[in-house]
Write an enzyme that holds these catalytic residues in place. Structure first.
Site, PDB file in Angstrom:
ATOM      1  N   ASP A  42       0.840  -1.194   0.000  1.00  0.00           N
ATOM      2  CA  ASP A  42       0.000   0.000   0.000  1.00  0.00           C
ATOM      3  C   ASP A  42       0.874   1.243   0.000  1.00  0.00           C
ATOM      4  O   ASP A  42       1.513   1.574   1.000  1.00  0.00           O
ATOM      5  CB  ASP A  42      -0.906  -0.009   1.242  1.00  0.00           C
ATOM      6  CG  ASP A  42      -1.847   1.183   1.259  1.00  0.00           C
ATOM      7  OD1 ASP A  42      -2.939   1.074   0.688  1.00  0.00           O
ATOM      8  OD2 ASP A  42      -1.477   2.232   1.836  1.00  0.00           O
ATOM      9  N   TYR A  47       3.730   9.665  -0.155  1.00  0.00           N
ATOM     10  CA  TYR A  47       4.722   9.004   0.701  1.00  0.00           C
ATOM     11  C   TYR A  47       6.149   9.244   0.222  1.00  0.00           C
ATOM     12  O   TYR A  47       7.102   9.039   0.980  1.00  0.00           O
ATOM     13  CB  TYR A  47       4.457   7.498   0.780  1.00  0.00           C
ATOM     14  CG  TYR A  47       3.114   7.112   1.348  1.00  0.00           C
ATOM     15  CD1 TYR A  47       2.296   8.053   1.985  1.00  0.00           C
ATOM     16  CD2 TYR A  47       2.643   5.816   1.251  1.00  0.00           C
ATOM     17  CE1 TYR A  47       1.057   7.702   2.497  1.00  0.00           C
ATOM     18  CE2 TYR A  47       1.403   5.451   1.764  1.00  0.00           C
ATOM     19  CZ  TYR A  47       0.608   6.396   2.378  1.00  0.00           C
ATOM     20  OH  TYR A  47      -0.617   6.035   2.882  1.00  0.00           O
ATOM     21  N   LYS A  72      -2.185   5.987  -4.331  1.00  0.00           N
ATOM     22  CA  LYS A  72      -3.236   6.968  -4.058  1.00  0.00           C
ATOM     23  C   LYS A  72      -2.964   8.298  -4.755  1.00  0.00           C
ATOM     24  O   LYS A  72      -1.828   8.791  -4.751  1.00  0.00           O
ATOM     25  CB  LYS A  72      -3.355   7.207  -2.541  1.00  0.00           C
ATOM     26  CG  LYS A  72      -3.528   5.944  -1.730  1.00  0.00           C
ATOM     27  CD  LYS A  72      -3.594   6.253  -0.239  1.00  0.00           C
ATOM     28  CE  LYS A  72      -3.495   4.991   0.579  1.00  0.00           C
ATOM     29  NZ  LYS A  72      -2.118   4.427   0.578  1.00  0.00           N
ATOM     30  N   HIS A 105      -6.860   9.821  -2.228  1.00  0.00           N
ATOM     31  CA  HIS A 105      -6.254   9.794  -0.896  1.00  0.00           C
ATOM     32  C   HIS A 105      -7.118  10.519   0.150  1.00  0.00           C
ATOM     33  O   HIS A 105      -7.341  10.003   1.247  1.00  0.00           O
ATOM     34  CB  HIS A 105      -4.859  10.418  -0.959  1.00  0.00           C
ATOM     35  CG  HIS A 105      -3.945   9.950   0.125  1.00  0.00           C
ATOM     36  ND1 HIS A 105      -2.575   9.875  -0.036  1.00  0.00           N
ATOM     37  CD2 HIS A 105      -4.177   9.535   1.386  1.00  0.00           C
ATOM     38  CE1 HIS A 105      -2.015   9.432   1.073  1.00  0.00           C
ATOM     39  NE2 HIS A 105      -2.964   9.225   1.963  1.00  0.00           N
TER      40      HIS A 105
END
Length: 314
Positions: A42, A47, A72, A105
């Site tokens: 994931d 990130y 996302k 997201h």
């Protein structure tokens, strides 16, 4: 074990979360996770470690079709003109031809930041200051652009993250392709039972993030998390763990997966990776499940209201 999505695909019930996974260590950590048996990974644009994940996938001997890769769409790419651009960037960085799951997201449309100017765009999506900048883009417009990626074969399943029940209901009224997955903050201190009941009744699978509650937010120096007793040390969780000869983390993950909610724990430690993966070979009793249910405080650690008074959950 897996969850059958409404898109027809299978999603593993236990995956590996890549939030707060340092880019410099991500390739090695993900290779370790693949080695011990993880198939679901994931990730997200925000990130900042997609390229490192891609290197791990490339080095691994596991065929692409055996992996389930989630990413996302970040808030700055909500405009329909930018959804495919964002997806293409993720596909390139990960070194794959398609995503198994592509999520919105947050239901927050922030100002567009060109990829060649700054990537990832950052929390506030600003090139000039540290203030939040927004765009007026209705969620359904973003969703229609998400649907087009399924039709083009770039994404197998699409879904949402951090959505409230009302936003989901509104999206269902106008969508052509129903969301396959809702990802939410979900742990013993924030159980959201009515949201879970509604979403599952609509045939939408749920993935829980931050399954350990405040533990996930300690390294962010969250005052709310620092002031909250850890679930690992809670007497109820410790007693159940002792009864099953399991770790507190395994009990918290099993409490979630036993209700057919997927989990995506993260660890840099190989031993804990294995422990987090081994949470499907035992069951909690009905009484044990009820004891954990009693721990609900409605305590949310990831709340956009705290960022800039963004009213998603009020």
């Amino acid at each position: 074990m897996s969850i059958k999505l409404n898109s027809g695909y299978e999603m593993p019930l236990v995956g590996f979360g890549c939030w707060k996974l340092d880019e410099s260590k991500a390739t090695e950590v993900v290779l370790d996770a693949i080695e011990v048996g993880y198939k679901l990974f994931d990730g997200a644009q925000d990130y900042g470690n997609c390229e490192a994940l891609g290197k791990a996938f490339a080095k691994s001997s596991i065929p692409r079709e055996e992996l389930f890769i989630t990413s996302k769409l970040w808030n700055s790419y909500h405009h329909p003109n930018h959804v495919e651009e964002a997806c293409d960037k993720v596909l390139k960085d990960l070194g794959v031809d398609y995503l198994d799951l592509w999520l919105i997201h947050f239901p927050i449309a922030q100002a567009y930041v060109p990829i060649d100017k700054k990537y990832p765009p950052g929390f506030t999506c600003s090139l000039s200051d540290d203030k939040f900048h927004f765009e007026d883009v209705p969620l359904l417009e973003t969703w229609k652009a998400m649907e087009s990626l399924v039709k083009k074969g770039k994404v197998r399943s699409i879904g949402i993250s951090n959505f409230s029940g009302a936003l989901i209901q509104d999206l269902l009224r106008g969508c052509e392709i129903k969301p396959a997955v809702l990802q939410i903050e979900h742990h013993a201190y924030l159980q959201q039972p009515r949201l879970v009941e509604y979403v599952q009744s609509q045939g939408i699978a749920i993935t829980a993030y931050s399954s350990f509650g405040p533990q996930s937010f300690l390294e962010l120096k969250s005052k709310k998390a620092l002031d909250t007793p850890t679930l690992f040390d809670h007497d109820v969780i410790k007693a159940i763990a002792k009864a099953h000869n399991k770790t507190p983390a395994q009990i918290l993950l099993r409490w979630t997966t036993q209700r057919n909610i997927a989990v995506i724990p993260k660890s840099n430690n190989k031993k804990r990776m294995i422990e987090n993966l081994e949470v499907l070979d035992f069951n909690l009793s009905e009484e044990e499940m009820k004891e954990i249910t009693k721990l609900d405080l409605g305590l949310r650690f990831n709340d956009p209201w705290d960022w800039d008074k963004i009213p998603i959950f009020i």
